[in-house]
Design an enzyme around this catalytic site. Structure first.
Site, PDB file in Angstrom:
ATOM      1  N   GLY A   1      -2.259   3.096  -2.708  1.00  0.00           N
ATOM      2  CA  GLY A   1      -2.678   2.144  -3.720  1.00  0.00           C
ATOM      3  C   GLY A   1      -3.665   1.177  -3.095  1.00  0.00           C
ATOM      4  O   GLY A   1      -4.860   1.443  -2.999  1.00  0.00           O
ATOM      5  N   SER A   2      -3.160   0.051  -2.611  1.00  0.00           N
ATOM      6  CA  SER A   2      -4.019  -0.891  -1.897  1.00  0.00           C
ATOM      7  C   SER A   2      -4.544  -0.286  -0.593  1.00  0.00           C
ATOM      8  O   SER A   2      -5.649  -0.612  -0.156  1.00  0.00           O
ATOM      9  CB  SER A   2      -3.245  -2.178  -1.590  1.00  0.00           C
ATOM     10  OG  SER A   2      -2.847  -2.819  -2.786  1.00  0.00           O
TER      11      SER A   2
ATOM     12  N   TRP B   1      -1.692   6.021 -11.805  1.00  0.00           N
ATOM     13  CA  TRP B   1      -2.105   4.764 -12.436  1.00  0.00           C
ATOM     14  C   TRP B   1      -3.517   4.850 -13.020  1.00  0.00           C
ATOM     15  O   TRP B   1      -4.262   3.868 -13.005  1.00  0.00           O
ATOM     16  CB  TRP B   1      -2.030   3.592 -11.448  1.00  0.00           C
ATOM     17  CG  TRP B   1      -0.732   3.462 -10.726  1.00  0.00           C
ATOM     18  CD1 TRP B   1      -0.547   3.483  -9.388  1.00  0.00           C
ATOM     19  CD2 TRP B   1       0.574   3.303 -11.306  1.00  0.00           C
ATOM     20  NE1 TRP B   1       0.780   3.348  -9.081  1.00  0.00           N
ATOM     21  CE2 TRP B   1       1.497   3.234 -10.243  1.00  0.00           C
ATOM     22  CE3 TRP B   1       1.048   3.222 -12.622  1.00  0.00           C
ATOM     23  CZ2 TRP B   1       2.867   3.093 -10.445  1.00  0.00           C
ATOM     24  CZ3 TRP B   1       2.415   3.080 -12.819  1.00  0.00           C
ATOM     25  CH2 TRP B   1       3.301   3.015 -11.743  1.00  0.00           C
TER      26      TRP B   1
ATOM     27  N   GLU C   1      -5.956  -3.277  -9.663  1.00  0.00           N
ATOM     28  CA  GLU C   1      -7.290  -3.515  -9.091  1.00  0.00           C
ATOM     29  C   GLU C   1      -7.244  -4.506  -7.928  1.00  0.00           C
ATOM     30  O   GLU C   1      -8.109  -5.365  -7.779  1.00  0.00           O
ATOM     31  CB  GLU C   1      -8.270  -3.958 -10.173  1.00  0.00           C
ATOM     32  CG  GLU C   1      -8.525  -2.874 -11.198  1.00  0.00           C
ATOM     33  CD  GLU C   1      -9.851  -3.016 -11.905  1.00  0.00           C
ATOM     34  OE1 GLU C   1     -10.854  -3.332 -11.250  1.00  0.00           O
ATOM     35  OE2 GLU C   1      -9.877  -2.810 -13.118  1.00  0.00           O
TER      36      GLU C   1
ATOM     37  N   THR D   1      -3.845  -6.248  -5.623  1.00  0.00           N
ATOM     38  CA  THR D   1      -2.813  -7.251  -5.843  1.00  0.00           C
ATOM     39  C   THR D   1      -3.323  -8.627  -5.419  1.00  0.00           C
ATOM     40  O   THR D   1      -4.338  -8.759  -4.720  1.00  0.00           O
ATOM     41  CB  THR D   1      -1.561  -6.928  -5.013  1.00  0.00           C
ATOM     42  OG1 THR D   1      -1.919  -6.989  -3.620  1.00  0.00           O
ATOM     43  CG2 THR D   1      -1.009  -5.548  -5.361  1.00  0.00           C
TER      44      THR D   1
END
Length: 409
Positions: free
Chosen positions: A135-136, A162, A389, A391
């Protein structure tokens, strides 16, 4: 290039008021229904397309507004109407930004119109970057793109998660690894045209908020796309990879030089504008309620405990809007984000939306916790703005690195 100004011109005010009317008359009456249904609101998007609000021409006009305020004005009003419906209308924009950011003029002219379709045949697009284990941490991405030189095709394999509009989109933009030894610098973006074999929708997520927006996994199994679907072209990619290999092993932190991060950097002020719209909507509901709700013989706004909350809410909203406008103007004016001003706008606006919607629920008391009032839905919708987009923690990391020049971990 327009100068930075806080006074809107006549055209900007007219567009803002036009979108506000659509948000008030079409989106708000439908918001609760589509939130409960948790389905993509095709009728609402089609109505937006019918009046020209969902169209490439309209968004291009706002994107190229010389003041930089066209996009944030549009998004604030749409998300004032409803965040789930707003994201259904605006979600295609992230894929379009990816093509604008990374693609050639020919690719922009070919693919972006297909992302929107027209009023008689509405289309949507999806940007696919996040993965179950990435993700990040974009450097952990596993989706691979391998070049088949004999056929001039790229073969994509992996699973994305996502993805807004994932699986229901006509055009998917997929970020994939082309050189795993280079980490995030070894990524590239690919357009997957409509009907390409091997691309399918995986799990559709049932979400806490923004439930009218479709979010799902996208599965890629031996997806073959022509060489011209590599955004920017192979020559440009080879040059970029060669430079990255020369720098491999050099000291320094991760930079936003890969395909996914370039897209997110460009979109952060726009995401901030969405959060401002949600916060403003909740604040207005709370203000009206506080002026009409009578307890102990007087409106509750007569109590400092309520009035001071509303003062803080409005102050944060206006501050968030100013940060968004500044970043949007800087991006349009070609001013570098030397202090991560784009991340600042997204961070502060996202935190503001979450805080202000919670305060609105508190001001409404028990009524605020019920679905008879919209602040409960607004609070659920706002929660995502400190997560997707990038955290809030990632935004702070980006800002801290920009300020210090150090590879903060």
């Amino acid at each position: 290039m327009g100068d930075f100004a806080l006074e809107l011109d006549d055209d900007q005010r007219a567009i803002r008021d036009w979108i506000h009317g659509f948000a008030a008359d079409v989106m708000r009456p439908a918001a609760a229904e589509w939130d409960e249904r948790e389905e993509f609101p095709w009728p609402v998007v089609q109505e937006a397309a019918r009046i020209g609000l969902y169209s490439l021409d309209f968004y291009a006009q706002q994107f190229f507004d010389p003041t930089g305020l066209g996009v944030p004005l549009t998004l604030e009003e749409l998300f004032w109407g409803d965040a789930g419906l707003g994201l259904a209308i605006a979600g295609t924009g992230l894929a379009a930004i990816s093509v604008f950011t990374n693609g050639t003029d020919e690719q922009i002219g070919t693919w972006v119109p297909q992302m929107y379709g027209d009023a008689s045949d509405v289309k949507v697009a999806a940007f696919c970057s996040s993965e179950p284990d990435a993700g990040s941490d974009v450097s952990a991405m596993r989706t691979r793109a391998v070049y088949d030189r004999a056929k001039d095709e790229w073969v994509l394999n992996g699973t994305k998660t996502w993805a807004t509009n994932g699986g229901i989109a006509d055009v998917h933009v997929v970020v994939a690894v082309v050189d795993p030894l280079l980490g995030s610098r070894g990524h590239a973006s690919f357009v997957v045209p409509p009907g390409t074999p091997g691309l399918s929708q995986g799990q559709k997520f049932k979400k806490h908020g923004i439930r009218a927006s479709h979010t799902a996994e996208v599965v890629l199994r031996d997806v073959r796309v022509p060489g011209h679907c590599l955004l920017g072209g192979k020559e440009k990619l080879d040059e970029r990879l060669a430079r990255a290999r020369e720098r491999a092993g050099a000291a320094g932190g991760e930079r936003a030089g890969n395909a996914a991060m370039a897209t997110f950097e460009a979109s952060r002020p726009a995401v901030g504008a969405q959060a401002v719209g949600i916060a403003r909507a909740a604040y207005e509901v709370a203000l009206d309620y506080a002026k009409t709700r009578v307890q102990f013989g007087r409106p509750i706004i007569d109590n400092q405990g309520v009035a001071f909350q509303l003062a803080d809410m409005r102050t944060r909203i206006d501050a968030a809007r100013l940060l968004v406008w500044r970043a949007s103007w800087m991006a349009t004016a070609g001013r570098p984000f030397t202090a991560a001003e784009g991340s600042m706008s997204k961070l502060f606006a996202g935190e503001t939306a979450k805080k202000v919607t919670a305060q609105a629920m508190q001001i409404l008391g028990g009524n605020g916790y019920t679905r008879e009032y919209p602040v409960e839905r607004m609070h659920r919708d706002a929660a995502i703005y400190t997560v997707f987009e990038g955290t809030s923690e990632i935004q702070r990391l980006v800002i801290a690195r920009a300020l210090s020049g150090m590879p903060i971990r």
